[in-house]
Write a protein that holds these residues in place. Structure first.
Motif, PDB file in Angstrom:
ATOM      1  N   PRO A 128       0.833  -1.211   0.000  1.00 55.17           N
ATOM      2  CA  PRO A 128       0.000   0.000   0.000  1.00 55.17           C
ATOM      3  C   PRO A 128       0.865   1.258   0.000  1.00 55.17           C
ATOM      4  O   PRO A 128       1.935   1.302   0.590  1.00 55.17           O
ATOM      5  CB  PRO A 128      -0.811  -0.124   1.284  1.00 55.17           C
ATOM      6  CG  PRO A 128      -0.068  -1.085   2.139  1.00 55.17           C
ATOM      7  CD  PRO A 128       0.697  -1.978   1.226  1.00 55.17           C
ATOM      8  N   SER A 129       0.354   2.293  -0.658  1.00 51.08           N
ATOM      9  CA  SER A 129       1.064   3.560  -0.704  1.00 51.08           C
ATOM     10  C   SER A 129       0.837   4.312   0.606  1.00 51.08           C
ATOM     11  O   SER A 129       0.045   3.903   1.458  1.00 51.08           O
ATOM     12  CB  SER A 129       0.564   4.393  -1.880  1.00 51.08           C
ATOM     13  OG  SER A 129      -0.784   4.763  -1.652  1.00 51.08           O
ATOM     14  N   GLU A 130       1.536   5.424   0.756  1.00 49.65           N
ATOM     15  CA  GLU A 130       1.380   6.230   1.969  1.00 49.65           C
ATOM     16  C   GLU A 130      -0.056   6.727   2.115  1.00 49.65           C
ATOM     17  O   GLU A 130      -0.603   6.762   3.220  1.00 49.65           O
ATOM     18  CB  GLU A 130       2.336   7.431   1.938  1.00 49.65           C
ATOM     19  CG  GLU A 130       3.789   7.069   2.126  1.00 49.65           C
ATOM     20  CD  GLU A 130       4.691   8.292   2.109  1.00 49.65           C
ATOM     21  OE1 GLU A 130       4.196   9.418   2.337  1.00 49.65           O
ATOM     22  OE2 GLU A 130       5.892   8.118   1.855  1.00 49.65           O
ATOM     23  N   ILE A 131      -0.655   7.087   1.021  1.00 49.09           N
ATOM     24  CA  ILE A 131      -2.037   7.587   1.061  1.00 49.09           C
ATOM     25  C   ILE A 131      -2.981   6.488   1.538  1.00 49.09           C
ATOM     26  O   ILE A 131      -3.867   6.720   2.381  1.00 49.09           O
ATOM     27  CB  ILE A 131      -2.455   8.139  -0.319  1.00 49.09           C
ATOM     28  CG1 ILE A 131      -1.602   9.362  -0.639  1.00 49.09           C
ATOM     29  CG2 ILE A 131      -3.938   8.462  -0.360  1.00 49.09           C
ATOM     30  CD1 ILE A 131      -1.808   9.928  -2.009  1.00 49.09           C
ATOM     31  N   ASP A 132      -2.764   5.278   1.039  1.00 45.76           N
ATOM     32  CA  ASP A 132      -3.609   4.163   1.474  1.00 45.76           C
ATOM     33  C   ASP A 132      -3.443   3.908   2.966  1.00 45.76           C
ATOM     34  O   ASP A 132      -4.432   3.665   3.697  1.00 45.76           O
ATOM     35  CB  ASP A 132      -3.277   2.898   0.689  1.00 45.76           C
ATOM     36  CG  ASP A 132      -3.645   2.999  -0.779  1.00 45.76           C
ATOM     37  OD1 ASP A 132      -4.551   3.799  -1.110  1.00 45.76           O
ATOM     38  OD2 ASP A 132      -3.029   2.282  -1.592  1.00 45.76           O
ATOM     39  N   LEU A 133      -2.204   3.961   3.450  1.00 45.81           N
ATOM     40  CA  LEU A 133      -1.963   3.737   4.879  1.00 45.81           C
ATOM     41  C   LEU A 133      -2.599   4.833   5.724  1.00 45.81           C
ATOM     42  O   LEU A 133      -3.211   4.552   6.769  1.00 45.81           O
ATOM     43  CB  LEU A 133      -0.458   3.651   5.159  1.00 45.81           C
ATOM     44  CG  LEU A 133       0.256   2.419   4.612  1.00 45.81           C
ATOM     45  CD1 LEU A 133       1.756   2.544   4.844  1.00 45.81           C
ATOM     46  CD2 LEU A 133      -0.275   1.159   5.280  1.00 45.81           C
ATOM     47  N   LEU A 134      -2.466   6.093   5.290  1.00 45.56           N
ATOM     48  CA  LEU A 134      -3.072   7.194   6.036  1.00 45.56           C
ATOM     49  C   LEU A 134      -4.593   7.082   6.041  1.00 45.56           C
ATOM     50  O   LEU A 134      -5.252   7.367   7.057  1.00 45.56           O
ATOM     51  CB  LEU A 134      -2.630   8.535   5.457  1.00 45.56           C
ATOM     52  CG  LEU A 134      -1.159   8.914   5.699  1.00 45.56           C
ATOM     53  CD1 LEU A 134      -0.811  10.169   4.916  1.00 45.56           C
ATOM     54  CD2 LEU A 134      -0.892   9.099   7.175  1.00 45.56           C
ATOM     55  N   THR A 135      -5.148   6.651   4.933  1.00 40.75           N
ATOM     56  CA  THR A 135      -6.599   6.458   4.864  1.00 40.75           C
ATOM     57  C   THR A 135      -7.032   5.371   5.840  1.00 40.75           C
ATOM     58  O   THR A 135      -8.041   5.510   6.555  1.00 40.75           O
ATOM     59  CB  THR A 135      -7.023   6.093   3.430  1.00 40.75           C
ATOM     60  OG1 THR A 135      -6.559   7.099   2.550  1.00 40.75           O
ATOM     61  CG2 THR A 135      -8.530   5.965   3.320  1.00 40.75           C
ATOM     62  N   GLU A 136      -6.281   4.286   5.914  1.00 42.76           N
ATOM     63  CA  GLU A 136      -6.603   3.192   6.838  1.00 42.76           C
ATOM     64  C   GLU A 136      -6.503   3.671   8.301  1.00 42.76           C
ATOM     65  O   GLU A 136      -7.354   3.334   9.138  1.00 42.76           O
ATOM     66  CB  GLU A 136      -5.681   2.009   6.631  1.00 42.76           C
ATOM     67  CG  GLU A 136      -5.964   1.227   5.370  1.00 42.76           C
ATOM     68  CD  GLU A 136      -4.995   0.073   5.175  1.00 42.76           C
ATOM     69  OE1 GLU A 136      -4.435  -0.424   6.177  1.00 42.76           O
ATOM     70  OE2 GLU A 136      -4.798  -0.340   4.026  1.00 42.76           O
ATOM     71  N   ILE A 137      -5.458   4.465   8.593  1.00 43.96           N
ATOM     72  CA  ILE A 137      -5.287   4.983   9.962  1.00 43.96           C
ATOM     73  C   ILE A 137      -6.462   5.905  10.308  1.00 43.96           C
ATOM     74  O   ILE A 137      -7.046   5.825  11.399  1.00 43.96           O
ATOM     75  CB  ILE A 137      -3.944   5.706  10.107  1.00 43.96           C
ATOM     76  CG1 ILE A 137      -2.793   4.708   9.987  1.00 43.96           C
ATOM     77  CG2 ILE A 137      -3.878   6.466  11.435  1.00 43.96           C
ATOM     78  CD1 ILE A 137      -1.422   5.348   9.899  1.00 43.96           C
ATOM     79  N   ARG A 138      -6.841   6.767   9.381  1.00 44.69           N
ATOM     80  CA  ARG A 138      -7.953   7.665   9.611  1.00 44.69           C
ATOM     81  C   ARG A 138      -9.253   6.882   9.880  1.00 44.69           C
ATOM     82  O   ARG A 138      -9.998   7.169  10.801  1.00 44.69           O
ATOM     83  CB  ARG A 138      -8.162   8.588   8.415  1.00 44.69           C
ATOM     84  CG  ARG A 138      -9.299   9.596   8.597  1.00 44.69           C
ATOM     85  CD  ARG A 138      -9.708  10.239   7.315  1.00 44.69           C
ATOM     86  NE  ARG A 138     -10.320   9.197   6.495  1.00 44.69           N
ATOM     87  CZ  ARG A 138     -10.475   9.274   5.183  1.00 44.69           C
ATOM     88  NH1 ARG A 138     -10.077  10.346   4.553  1.00 44.69           N
ATOM     89  NH2 ARG A 138     -11.014   8.302   4.504  1.00 44.69           N
ATOM     90  N   ASP A 139      -9.494   5.876   9.027  1.00 46.45           N
ATOM     91  CA  ASP A 139     -10.688   5.074   9.194  1.00 46.45           C
ATOM     92  C   ASP A 139     -10.690   4.324  10.516  1.00 46.45           C
ATOM     93  O   ASP A 139     -11.725   4.193  11.183  1.00 46.45           O
ATOM     94  CB  ASP A 139     -10.838   4.097   8.038  1.00 46.45           C
ATOM     95  CG  ASP A 139     -11.138   4.795   6.702  1.00 46.45           C
ATOM     96  OD1 ASP A 139     -11.509   5.986   6.735  1.00 46.45           O
ATOM     97  OD2 ASP A 139     -10.936   4.144   5.635  1.00 46.45           O
TER      98      ASP A 139
END
Length: 143
Positions: A128-139
């Motif tokens: 996963p890219s950084e954006i995907d990881l940040l999205t997962e953390i946010r969720d």
């Protein structure tokens, strides 16, 4: 015009070329000496003569020539028609040695230049890219 000429001469590539020509000429003399003084006497000894560069075929003797028909230098000075195959073989061996050494130098230079070239950036790890990881953390935080 003189100023432009000075600028032209002062450029690095012109100076590099001049140095290369001078060094090349000196190096050519070294290779010629190696061929004439080391290699060709060995080749001449193998073929039954000490001086291979003096092998020739005499085609015609000039009128009035009274010297030896086996003396290469005297015949050449008299202007005799000859095919100097020994000198030709010596020149070919000179060329092959010089070409091989230049090949080695160019090969080495290419390897050295390749080390200084920019190396491609390492490939990004598959995942996963950084954006995907940040999205997962946010969720996850929203839950």
């Amino acid at each position: 015009m003189l100023k432009e000429f000075k600028e032209f001469i002062a450029r690095g590539n012109v100076m590099d070329l001049a140095v290369a020509v001078i060094i090349g000429a000196a190096f050519g003399k070294i290779v010629t000496s190696l061929t004439d003084e080391v290699i060709m006497p060995i080749v001449g000894a193998l073929f039954g003569g000490a001086d291979f560069s003096r092998y020739f075929w005499l085609l015609s003797v000039p009128e009035g020539y009274e010297g030896s028909v086996t003396d290469y230098v005297a015949l050449k000075e008299a202007g005799a028609a000859m095919i100097g195959y020994g000198s030709f073989v010596t020149a070919v061996i000179n060329f092959v040695i010089l070409a091989f050494i230049i090949f080695l130098l160019v090969r080495y230079a290419k390897k050295a230049m390749a080390e200084f070239e920019e190396k491609p950036a390492a490939e990004a790890p598959s995942g996963p890219s950084e954006i995907d990881l940040l999205t997962e953390i946010r969720d996850a935080l929203k839950k």
